[in-house]
Design an enzyme around this catalytic site. Structure first.
Site, short mmCIF file in Angstrom:
data_model
loop_
_atom_site.label_atom_id
_atom_site.label_comp_id
_atom_site.label_asym_id
_atom_site.label_seq_id
_atom_site.Cartn_x
_atom_site.Cartn_y
_atom_site.Cartn_z
N LYS A 13 -40.68 33.22 -24.16
CA LYS A 13 -39.98 34.45 -24.56
C LYS A 13 -38.74 34.15 -25.40
O LYS A 13 -38.48 34.83 -26.38
CB LYS A 13 -39.59 35.27 -23.32
N ARG A 88 -37.40 44.18 -14.66
CA ARG A 88 -38.20 43.22 -13.89
C ARG A 88 -39.05 43.90 -12.83
O ARG A 88 -39.94 43.28 -12.26
CB ARG A 88 -37.29 42.19 -13.21
N ARG A 123 -40.94 19.29 -19.32
CA ARG A 123 -39.61 19.35 -19.95
C ARG A 123 -38.73 18.20 -19.44
O ARG A 123 -38.73 17.87 -18.27
CB ARG A 123 -38.91 20.67 -19.61
N ARG A 156 -35.12 19.02 -14.68
CA ARG A 156 -34.32 19.99 -13.92
C ARG A 156 -35.11 20.49 -12.72
O ARG A 156 -36.34 20.54 -12.75
CB ARG A 156 -33.97 21.21 -14.81
N ARG A 167 -41.55 30.51 -8.77
CA ARG A 167 -41.08 31.51 -9.75
C ARG A 167 -42.25 32.35 -10.27
O ARG A 167 -42.11 33.55 -10.48
CB ARG A 167 -40.36 30.82 -10.91
#
Length: 212
Positions: A13, A88, A123, A156, A167
Site C-alpha cells: 500500500k 479499518r 525484509r 524487525r 497481523r
C-alpha cells in the site's frame, strides 16, 4: 479523486500510495501520521488522542474520526485525497460515510497470505540508518550488511513470520469485511498485487481512469 487504499499488511500500500498521490496531485492521509501531527499541533482531538497514547492505549474510534474530519477539512484535500489505514472496521466506515466526504473508489490490493509472509519475512533493515532491503527482491551487495553504512542488517519483530501471521489474522477478522461493505456500495475495485510493482501500478491507474 477521493480514494481509500485497502489491503493486508505487506500488500504494498505504501509504495502504491506514493505513486497515486503523485499522479493525481492529492495528499496521502495515513491515520498514524495525522494522529501524531494532531498531537504535535495540540488540537482538541489531538490532546484527546495524547491522553490515550501516553498511557499505551489504542486511540478510540470517535477520537480517530474527529482527527480524520479535521484533516479532510483542510484546503489541500479540496480536490481529493487518499486514505491509507482508515477505515479499518465497519463502524469506522459508517462514521466516515456520515461525515459526508463522498468516497469515490476503494482500491483493494489483493495478495495471498503466503506471498505476504514471504515478502515480509525477507525484509532486512539497517538499525543505524534505516535503509531497507529484501533477501530476494532487493538484497544488499553482500546480503548481510548495509550498503550505506556497513552495519549488520536485522529482521524487525514486525517482519517475523509468526508476527506477520498474527497481523494477517487481525486483518482478515476486523478489516476484510469492508470488502463486502464497499462492494455493496459499488465502490470496490480489486487489483492484483501479486505482480511486479510497475504492473500493479499500471492496473491501479487504469482502474482509476475508468472511474473518473
Amino acid at each position: 479523486m477521493k480514494i481509500i487504499l485497502f489491503g493486508a499488511p505487506g500488500a504494498g500500500k505504501g509504495t502504491q500510495a506514493e505513486k497515486i498521490a503523485q499522479k493525481y496531485n492529492i495528499p496521502t492521509i495515513s491515520t498514524g501520521n495525522i494522529i501524531r501531527e494532531a498531537i504535535k499541533q495540540g488540537t482538541e482531538t489531538g490532546l484527546m488522542a495524547k491522553s490515550y497514547t501516553d498511557n499505551g492505549k489504542l486511540v478510540p474510534d470517535e477520537v480517530v474520526i474527529g482527527i480524520i474530519k479535521e484533516r479532510l477539512a483542510q484546503a489541500d484535500c479540496a480536490d481529493g485525497f487518499l486514505l491509507d489505514g482508515f477505515p479499518r472496521t465497519i463502524p469506522q466506515a459508517e462514521a466516515l460515510d456520515a461525515l459526508g466526504f463522498g468516497i469515490d473508489t476503494v482500491l483493494d490490493i489483493d495478495v495471498d497470505d503466503e506471498d505476504i509472509v514471504a515478502r515480509m519475512s525477507g525484509r532486512r533493515v539497517c538499525p543505524t540508518c534505516g535503509n531497507s532491503y529484501h533477501v530476494k527482491n532487493n538484497p544488499s551487495k553482500d546480503g548481510k550488511t548495509c550498503d550505506g553504512c556497513g552495519t549488520e542488517l536485522v529482521t524487525r519483530k514486525d517482519d517475523m513470520p509468526e508476527t506477520v501471521l498474527e497481523r494477517l489474522q487481525v486483518f482478515h477478522t476486523q478489516t476484510e469485511p469492508l470488502k463486502e461493505y464497499y462492494g455493496k456500495a459499488g465502490k470496490l475495485v480489486t487489483v492484483n498485487g501479486r505482480r511486479s510493482v510497475a504492473e500493479t501500478t499500471e492496473e491501479i491507474f487504469a482502474a482509476l481512469e475508468e472511474r473518473k
